[in-house]
Design an enzyme around this catalytic site. Sequence first.
Site, short mmCIF file in Angstrom:
data_model
loop_
_atom_site.label_atom_id
_atom_site.label_comp_id
_atom_site.label_asym_id
_atom_site.label_seq_id
_atom_site.Cartn_x
_atom_site.Cartn_y
_atom_site.Cartn_z
CD GLU A 498 -2.80 -1.17 -0.08
OE1 GLU A 498 -2.98 -0.13 -0.72
OE2 GLU A 498 -3.26 -2.28 -0.44
CG HIS A 501 -1.17 1.49 -4.36
ND1 HIS A 501 -1.24 1.37 -5.72
CD2 HIS A 501 -1.62 0.30 -3.85
CE1 HIS A 501 -1.71 0.16 -6.04
NE2 HIS A 501 -1.94 -0.50 -4.92
CG HIS A 504 2.05 5.62 -8.65
ND1 HIS A 504 1.21 4.73 -9.27
CD2 HIS A 504 2.61 6.35 -9.65
CE1 HIS A 504 1.26 4.94 -10.59
NE2 HIS A 504 2.10 5.91 -10.84
ZN ZN Z 1 -2.44 -2.39 -4.82
#
Ligand code: ZN
Length: 707
Positions: A498, A501, A504
Amino acid sequence: MPVRRSTGRSYADEVRGCPRVSVRGSAHTGTDVQKLVLMSNPFFEPSTLDYQLPPFASIRDEHYLPAFDAGFAEHLAEIDAITDSGEVPTFENTVVALERAGATLHRVATVFFSNSVSHATPFIQDLEQQIAPRLAEHEDNITLNRALFARLREVPLDGLDDESVRLVEEYLKSFVRAGAELDDDSQATLRRLNSELSALRTEFSQKLLKDTNDSALLLDSAEELDGLSADAISAAAGAAADAGHEGKYLLTLILPTAQPALELLTDRGVRRRLHEASVNRGARGNDADTLAIATRMASLRAERAALLGFDTHAAAATDNQTAPSLEAITDRMRELAAPAVRNARSEAEELETAAGHAIEPWDWAFYASRVRKAKFDVDLDALRPYFDLERVINEGVFFAANRLYGLTFTERPDLIGYHPDVRVWEVFNEDGSGLGLFLGDYYTRDTKSGGAWMNSFVDQSALEGTRAVVINNLNISRPGEGEPTLLSYDQVVTTFHEFGHALHGLFSDVTYPLFSGTSVPRDFVEYPSQVNEMWILWPEIVAHYARHHETGEALPQDVIDRIHAAGAWGEGFETTAYLGAALLDLAWHSIPAGTVIEDPLAFEAAALADAGLDFAPVPPRYRTSYFKHIFAGGYAASYYAYIWSEMLDADTVEWFRSSGGLTRGNGDHFRRELLSRGNSIDPLEAFRRFRGRDAELQPLLVRRGLA
Ligand SMILES: [Zn+2]
């Protein structure tokens, strides 16, 4: 703000989901709007908190509905101003104006829909039932606006930079995909379908949450929990007490089919009951049954796809992904299925030998852990004392981000989340400049959906001058009073995943909000998050965070070596279960319009058999009745995305390994070429610039033992 993102996206892992929202055209007059604005409402102005963190401490239930009303009206007024301007369409007066529109709606929707999955109180649930169809209608009011679409088509592209050209092109494509070119009758039908679908999606999500809570297994005595640790037993006692069953024990369910306790419970009958509670969720014929909703949704989606000129919803949904075609996706999934099941069968034989009897689904994890122990001397559950949540976050996840990217983190207890469990960190670049905020909401509660996911409260954008505010949600059981939170190995993986992410989102360096951070195709978005898992057992990282919570002893190197040595053993099960879900998703979304599915469970069984994935000891990772990703998340016809992205991930891991591993130079290269790009360039082009070539499949096949 782009209309399609008027709700926060979220990436549910192992569980993830994201409401696409919707509105009944409450045609407010200007006067109504002014009246609403006069009321004090924290959603009416940009937040003045650092990084525009939503002012959670000031947000009360009664603020949502007026903010939605005002937000819808304001957004439509802004669209009218674009179409009625009388000016020749330009990039600035049309596309940029559209990109900036809807700010109030975006502010309220991101907070509201985050709450609808992270802290869905009865008030939020009731309001979501009203708001979801209204938001669907609102989105249609914009994407089906003929005057707006006509202007978009006339915007001249000369002189624009590449990202701006892409912005125009992406808007045009998304309008066409949303039905902008249909005639009036078809658009009316489309609106009806979208509205009903959004209501059903909310209903699926809420019923699933209810039946998941109601299906928790209540046990009378501690003996029935034999095999679980003292901590886990005390957590089960606490959960029972919280649910009003003082003196008993409650095993709550996590979202996927496999329940962690199955690995440890020695009582086979209890294991069976827990497994059956898991797989029958949503399919018990009670008032929280989800099967009829799922069936209806699949049928409506097929009808909508036909209206838009596609054979099936799967064809429509994969039209804008990085995969070249639906056929390529289906072929790849089927191609992987045969070796995966072959590996699972061979694993089952080993388990049967160890058990001395046939292996049922509720036996798998129990004997797999024993065989893994006997064969490789690896006992994953024994690692828990080394995985204290606090250390995993600060000395693991954050430390890896420091080594790779130079980031540092300062907890900001002065900044408040939407629930007391939420923690807020400010994230700094190596040069001391502020990058954004990272929020962590780690513990499970009855108001939180199952699984783990990332979503965003504020998207980075140069146009708006915003930096990212992102959150990770997990579902870790709260430990007993005064006890540390010790994670399973799987939970450590989820924590790193997680955060991939989150990076990102945080590293986004784009101009337009539409392209920010994780706004990439579904079958690309799981790539950066999966890459971040590679640091979990990286020598310098694991030595830093994995320490025994009582003795401080480092996780011994020989244990880590043995985990590596166990390699792909067990991947037969994992890959088969995953592919079962992926092909089930494709089956539900490959029905032609007009198909009537009388018996959803028979349909499910036939889909698995057809793909050669009907190996009874390995049920799919999600069954239809609790497949939240595809019926209440954004993953309809996209669950394949995980393994599709994993090809890029495995190839990237190879690059890091062969390029010197954990270095600032490597981190900067990955950040610059890939993580910062969002969707501002073609994601596969970003991959090429990072990697120097297209991705290769071989590293994935090796990793999963499918070579
Ligand atoms: Zn994911």
